[in-house]
Write a protein that holds these residues in place. Sequence first.
Motif, PDB file in Angstrom:
ATOM      1  N   GLN A 152       0.874  -1.131  -0.110  1.00  0.00           N
ATOM      2  CA  GLN A 152       0.005  -0.055  -0.216  1.00  0.00           C
ATOM      3  C   GLN A 152       0.788   1.141   0.020  1.00  0.00           C
ATOM      4  OE1 GLN A 152      -3.225  -0.168  -0.374  1.00  0.00           O
ATOM      5  NE2 GLN A 152      -2.950   2.189  -0.550  1.00  0.00           N
ATOM      6  N   ILE A 176       2.213   1.582  -3.433  1.00  0.00           N
ATOM      7  CA  ILE A 176       1.243   2.220  -4.380  1.00  0.00           C
ATOM      8  C   ILE A 176       1.016   3.720  -4.132  1.00  0.00           C
ATOM      9  CG2 ILE A 176      -1.526   2.274  -4.609  1.00  0.00           C
ATOM     10  CD1 ILE A 176      -1.184  -1.056  -4.585  1.00  0.00           C
ATOM     11  N   ASP A 177       0.763   4.129  -2.922  1.00  0.00           N
ATOM     12  CA  ASP A 177       0.815   5.499  -2.280  1.00  0.00           C
ATOM     13  C   ASP A 177       1.782   6.450  -3.217  1.00  0.00           C
ATOM     14  OD1 ASP A 177      -1.781   5.037  -1.174  1.00  0.00           O
ATOM     15  OD2 ASP A 177      -0.713   4.992   0.686  1.00  0.00           O
ATOM     16  N   GLU A 178       3.118   5.927  -2.915  1.00  0.00           N
ATOM     17  CA  GLU A 178       4.141   6.621  -3.440  1.00  0.00           C
ATOM     18  C   GLU A 178       4.051   6.885  -5.045  1.00  0.00           C
ATOM     19  OE1 GLU A 178       7.974   4.868  -2.364  1.00  0.00           O
ATOM     20  OE2 GLU A 178       7.436   4.747  -0.137  1.00  0.00           O
ATOM     21  N   LEU A 179       3.741   5.734  -5.620  1.00  0.00           N
ATOM     22  CA  LEU A 179       3.680   5.942  -7.238  1.00  0.00           C
ATOM     23  C   LEU A 179       2.403   6.829  -7.553  1.00  0.00           C
ATOM     24  CD1 LEU A 179       3.843   2.246  -8.147  1.00  0.00           C
ATOM     25  CD2 LEU A 179       5.482   4.067  -8.667  1.00  0.00           C
ATOM     26  N   ARG A 180       1.242   7.067  -6.722  1.00  0.00           N
ATOM     27  CA  ARG A 180       0.294   7.875  -6.939  1.00  0.00           C
ATOM     28  C   ARG A 180       0.794   9.102  -6.524  1.00  0.00           C
ATOM     29  NH1 ARG A 180      -4.717   4.355  -4.336  1.00  0.00           N
ATOM     30  NH2 ARG A 180      -5.013   3.282  -5.950  1.00  0.00           N
ATOM     31  N   ALA A 181       1.637   9.434  -5.766  1.00  0.00           N
ATOM     32  CA  ALA A 181       2.016  10.932  -5.537  1.00  0.00           C
ATOM     33  C   ALA A 181       2.892  11.256  -6.637  1.00  0.00           C
ATOM     34  CB  ALA A 181       2.863  10.711  -4.318  1.00  0.00           C
ATOM     35  N   GLU A 182       3.748  10.306  -7.105  1.00  0.00           N
ATOM     36  CA  GLU A 182       4.764  10.540  -8.357  1.00  0.00           C
ATOM     37  C   GLU A 182       3.735  10.901  -9.580  1.00  0.00           C
ATOM     38  OE1 GLU A 182       7.775   7.698  -8.983  1.00  0.00           O
ATOM     39  OE2 GLU A 182       8.396   7.640  -6.933  1.00  0.00           O
ATOM     40  N   ILE A 183       2.920  10.199  -9.529  1.00  0.00           N
ATOM     41  CA  ILE A 183       1.921  10.490 -11.039  1.00  0.00           C
ATOM     42  C   ILE A 183       1.305  11.602 -10.777  1.00  0.00           C
ATOM     43  CG2 ILE A 183      -0.164   9.814 -12.236  1.00  0.00           C
ATOM     44  CD1 ILE A 183       0.608   6.929 -11.607  1.00  0.00           C
ATOM     45  N   ALA A 184       0.902  12.092  -9.598  1.00  0.00           N
ATOM     46  CA  ALA A 184       0.249  13.523  -9.438  1.00  0.00           C
ATOM     47  C   ALA A 184       1.189  14.517  -9.787  1.00  0.00           C
ATOM     48  CB  ALA A 184      -0.284  13.623  -7.918  1.00  0.00           C
ATOM     49  N   ARG A 225       1.713  15.043 -13.220  1.00  0.00           N
ATOM     50  CA  ARG A 225       0.680  15.612 -14.130  1.00  0.00           C
ATOM     51  C   ARG A 225       0.850  17.064 -13.852  1.00  0.00           C
ATOM     52  NH1 ARG A 225      -4.469  11.610 -12.667  1.00  0.00           N
ATOM     53  NH2 ARG A 225      -3.796  10.193 -14.224  1.00  0.00           N
TER      54      ARG A 225
END
Length: 107
Positions: A82, A85-93, A96
């Motif tokens: 988890q 996944i949170d780190e990857l989402r932060a990097e994607i944000a 963007r």
Amino acid sequence: MSNPLVQAFFVGRAVAEVINERVEVALTDALSELGKFDAEAREQLRQFTDEVIARANQAAEAAKTGTTTGTTPTDSGSGDLQADIDELRAEIALLRTELQKYRTSSK
């Protein structure tokens, strides 16, 4: 066997019998080898499917318990899925927002 015609008949008949026996033996051996090959191929296929199913079951169990089997490397050594996944989402944000800034500045 004084008559050469009678002798030729019996020689021809003996040749035909010997050829028939040898063809029969060769055919039997060929069919035996084919049967062995088929049995070995089936056994190898069975072993392959057993190994695949065992690995799939092992992966499914590992997914249920949340442990890794060592066959899939992870990028981070944290082991917390988890958090990764949170780190990857932060990097994607972050990417963007940087992309949006680039697009607005290039207009």
